[in-house]
Design a protein around this motif. Structure first.
Motif, PDB file in Angstrom:
ATOM      1  N   ALA A   1       0.790  -1.290  -0.429  1.00  0.00           N
ATOM      2  CA  ALA A   1      -0.288   0.072   0.329  1.00  0.00           C
ATOM      3  C   ALA A   1       1.038   1.039   0.019  1.00  0.00           C
ATOM      4  O   ALA A   1       0.418   1.855  -0.392  1.00  0.00           O
ATOM      5  CB  ALA A   1      -1.254   0.103   1.034  1.00  0.00           C
ATOM      6  N   ILE A   2       2.211   1.016   1.136  1.00  0.00           N
ATOM      7  CA  ILE A   2       2.592   2.623   0.808  1.00  0.00           C
ATOM      8  C   ILE A   2       3.484   2.634  -0.016  1.00  0.00           C
ATOM      9  O   ILE A   2       3.448   3.710  -0.909  1.00  0.00           O
ATOM     10  CB  ILE A   2       3.844   2.446   2.355  1.00  0.00           C
ATOM     11  N   GLY A   3       3.721   1.638  -1.218  1.00  0.00           N
ATOM     12  CA  GLY A   3       4.268   1.482  -2.759  1.00  0.00           C
ATOM     13  C   GLY A   3       3.612   1.961  -3.634  1.00  0.00           C
ATOM     14  O   GLY A   3       3.343   2.730  -4.645  1.00  0.00           O
ATOM     15  N   ALA A   4       2.590   1.963  -3.740  1.00  0.00           N
ATOM     16  CA  ALA A   4       0.450   2.643  -4.267  1.00  0.00           C
ATOM     17  C   ALA A   4       1.670   3.332  -4.255  1.00  0.00           C
ATOM     18  O   ALA A   4       0.654   4.612  -5.325  1.00  0.00           O
ATOM     19  CB  ALA A   4      -0.080   1.649  -4.333  1.00  0.00           C
ATOM     20  N   HIS A   5       0.687   4.463  -3.064  1.00  0.00           N
ATOM     21  CA  HIS A   5       0.832   5.804  -2.634  1.00  0.00           C
ATOM     22  C   HIS A   5       2.403   6.540  -3.203  1.00  0.00           C
ATOM     23  O   HIS A   5       2.108   7.111  -3.457  1.00  0.00           O
ATOM     24  CB  HIS A   5       0.476   6.038  -1.035  1.00  0.00           C
ATOM     25  N   LEU A   6       3.375   5.587  -2.835  1.00  0.00           N
ATOM     26  CA  LEU A   6       4.646   6.219  -3.459  1.00  0.00           C
ATOM     27  C   LEU A   6       4.274   6.379  -4.869  1.00  0.00           C
ATOM     28  O   LEU A   6       4.544   8.186  -5.583  1.00  0.00           O
ATOM     29  CB  LEU A   6       5.523   5.998  -3.169  1.00  0.00           C
ATOM     30  N   LYS A   7       4.139   5.669  -5.868  1.00  0.00           N
ATOM     31  CA  LYS A   7       3.463   5.485  -7.160  1.00  0.00           C
ATOM     32  C   LYS A   7       3.171   6.488  -7.916  1.00  0.00           C
ATOM     33  O   LYS A   7       3.093   7.187  -8.976  1.00  0.00           O
ATOM     34  CB  LYS A   7       3.554   3.736  -7.748  1.00  0.00           C
ATOM     35  N   SER A   8       1.652   6.683  -7.064  1.00  0.00           N
ATOM     36  CA  SER A   8       0.845   7.896  -7.315  1.00  0.00           C
ATOM     37  C   SER A   8       1.524   8.758  -7.195  1.00  0.00           C
ATOM     38  O   SER A   8       0.711  10.260  -7.594  1.00  0.00           O
ATOM     39  CB  SER A   8      -0.463   7.149  -6.242  1.00  0.00           C
ATOM     40  N   LEU A   9       1.933   9.918  -6.003  1.00  0.00           N
ATOM     41  CA  LEU A   9       2.604  10.859  -5.600  1.00  0.00           C
ATOM     42  C   LEU A   9       3.617  11.202  -6.862  1.00  0.00           C
ATOM     43  O   LEU A   9       3.462  12.185  -7.598  1.00  0.00           O
ATOM     44  CB  LEU A   9       3.560  10.719  -4.681  1.00  0.00           C
ATOM     45  N   ALA A  10       4.417   9.745  -8.181  1.00  0.00           N
ATOM     46  CA  ALA A  10       5.054   9.912  -8.751  1.00  0.00           C
ATOM     47  C   ALA A  10       4.020  10.574 -10.241  1.00  0.00           C
ATOM     48  O   ALA A  10       5.202  11.393 -11.276  1.00  0.00           O
ATOM     49  CB  ALA A  10       5.698   9.285  -9.429  1.00  0.00           C
ATOM     50  N   THR A  11       2.934  10.069 -10.340  1.00  0.00           N
ATOM     51  CA  THR A  11       2.141  10.292 -11.194  1.00  0.00           C
ATOM     52  C   THR A  11       1.539  12.035 -11.561  1.00  0.00           C
ATOM     53  O   THR A  11       1.528  12.623 -10.224  1.00  0.00           O
ATOM     54  CB  THR A  11       0.768   9.438 -10.895  1.00  0.00           C
ATOM     55  N   LEU A  12       0.506  11.896 -12.658  1.00  0.00           N
ATOM     56  CA  LEU A  12      -0.075  13.547 -12.766  1.00  0.00           C
ATOM     57  C   LEU A  12      -1.480  12.908 -11.781  1.00  0.00           C
ATOM     58  O   LEU A  12      -1.649  14.777 -11.701  1.00  0.00           O
ATOM     59  CB  LEU A  12      -0.501  13.604 -13.985  1.00  0.00           C
ATOM     60  N   HIS A  13      -1.455  11.978 -11.785  1.00  0.00           N
ATOM     61  CA  HIS A  13      -2.968  11.299 -10.640  1.00  0.00           C
ATOM     62  C   HIS A  13      -2.951  11.123  -9.349  1.00  0.00           C
ATOM     63  O   HIS A  13      -2.853  10.107  -8.952  1.00  0.00           O
ATOM     64  CB  HIS A  13      -4.298  11.026 -11.966  1.00  0.00           C
ATOM     65  N   PRO A  14      -1.999  11.959  -8.547  1.00  0.00           N
ATOM     66  CA  PRO A  14      -1.786  11.809  -7.274  1.00  0.00           C
ATOM     67  C   PRO A  14      -2.984  10.531  -5.793  1.00  0.00           C
ATOM     68  O   PRO A  14      -4.289  11.481  -6.641  1.00  0.00           O
ATOM     69  CB  PRO A  14      -1.273  12.439  -6.550  1.00  0.00           C
ATOM     70  N   ASP A  15      -3.088   9.935  -4.871  1.00  0.00           N
ATOM     71  CA  ASP A  15      -4.124   9.885  -4.624  1.00  0.00           C
ATOM     72  C   ASP A  15      -4.654  11.178  -3.345  1.00  0.00           C
ATOM     73  O   ASP A  15      -4.055  12.247  -3.482  1.00  0.00           O
ATOM     74  CB  ASP A  15      -4.234   8.574  -3.347  1.00  0.00           C
ATOM     75  N   ASN A  16      -5.790  11.353  -3.363  1.00  0.00           N
ATOM     76  CA  ASN A  16      -7.012  12.093  -2.902  1.00  0.00           C
ATOM     77  C   ASN A  16      -6.931  11.290  -1.578  1.00  0.00           C
ATOM     78  O   ASN A  16      -8.662  11.218  -1.729  1.00  0.00           O
ATOM     79  CB  ASN A  16      -7.883  13.170  -3.822  1.00  0.00           C
ATOM     80  N   PRO A  17      -6.571  11.874  -0.660  1.00  0.00           N
ATOM     81  CA  PRO A  17      -6.841  10.973   0.594  1.00  0.00           C
ATOM     82  C   PRO A  17      -8.316  11.436   1.465  1.00  0.00           C
ATOM     83  O   PRO A  17      -8.820  10.890   2.235  1.00  0.00           O
ATOM     84  CB  PRO A  17      -5.732  11.315   1.539  1.00  0.00           C
ATOM     85  N   VAL A  18      -8.442  12.552   0.725  1.00  0.00           N
ATOM     86  CA  VAL A  18      -9.287  13.329   1.519  1.00  0.00           C
ATOM     87  C   VAL A  18     -11.108  13.114   1.281  1.00  0.00           C
ATOM     88  O   VAL A  18     -12.057  12.081   1.268  1.00  0.00           O
ATOM     89  CB  VAL A  18     -10.190  14.965   1.290  1.00  0.00           C
TER      90      VAL A  18
END
Length: 188
Positions: free
Chosen positions: A115-132
């Motif tokens: 899960a942490i790896g998936a979050h870090l990958k999402s930060l490197a993309t143009l559409h990062p995770d939006n926790p809200v």
């Protein structure tokens, strides 16, 4: 006492156990056991008329618990193990039996690492995770949050105060660490 694979074959003197433990061994004679006919292990007696199916390939690299002699003939391949989480999961399967708590705790740690790896990958993309939006915080606030929580017998109202800490806590912690790192780099 924890289970150890070599402990299950200890030899005991049946007569000594009968003297020490009242009723020990009353079901040792198959004629005295009502379930004995159901305990037959010969396939021809049980009505199983099939051979082992052809084994699925490739079989290398698949996780198999230490207490199982072989993999099942057919297994899933949709989500192969990868990265740090895969290493953690492989270690759990290679080292610990499924009956050990360490096996399952390592699988949970592997899941969290994934899960942490998936979050870090999402930060490197143009559409990062939006926790809200992904946690549903805004949806609950707009859909009668108080009346939906109280008076309807919900079981989760007792830990409602923990939800923001659990959901937002890791993100706030990651943000604080990022700011500290940037400040340290800037001071150098």
């Amino acid at each position: 006492m924890p289970y150890v694979a070599s402990d299950h074959r200890k030899k005991f003197d049946p007569e000594a156990l009968r003297q020490r433990i009242p009723g020990w061994g009353v079901d040792s004679d198959p004629a005295d056991r009502p379930s004995f006919p159901k305990e037959r292990t010969e396939p021809e007696d049980l009505g199983a008329h099939w051979d082992l199916p052809e084994l699925q390939q490739p079989r290398e690299g698949r996780e198999r618990s230490v207490e199982h002699e072989m993999l099942t003939p057919v297994f899933g391949t949709a989500q192969p193990l990868h990265g740090v989480s895969g290493m953690i999961r492989r270690f759990a399967y290679d080292r610990y039996s499924e009956g050990r708590t360490a096996h399952w705790l390592l699988l949970v740690v592997g899941d969290r690492a994934d899960a942490i790896g998936a979050h870090l990958k999402s930060l490197a993309t143009l559409h990062p995770d939006n926790p809200v939006t992904e946690t549903g915080v805004l949806a609950e606030a707009g859909s009668h949050p108080i009346s939906s929580r109280y008076g309807v017998g919900r079981a989760d109202w007792k830990h409602t105060w923990l939800d923001p800490i659990i959901v937002a806590g890791p993100w706030v912690l990651a943000g604080v660490m990022a700011v500290r790192t940037i400040v340290k780099i800037a001071r150098r």
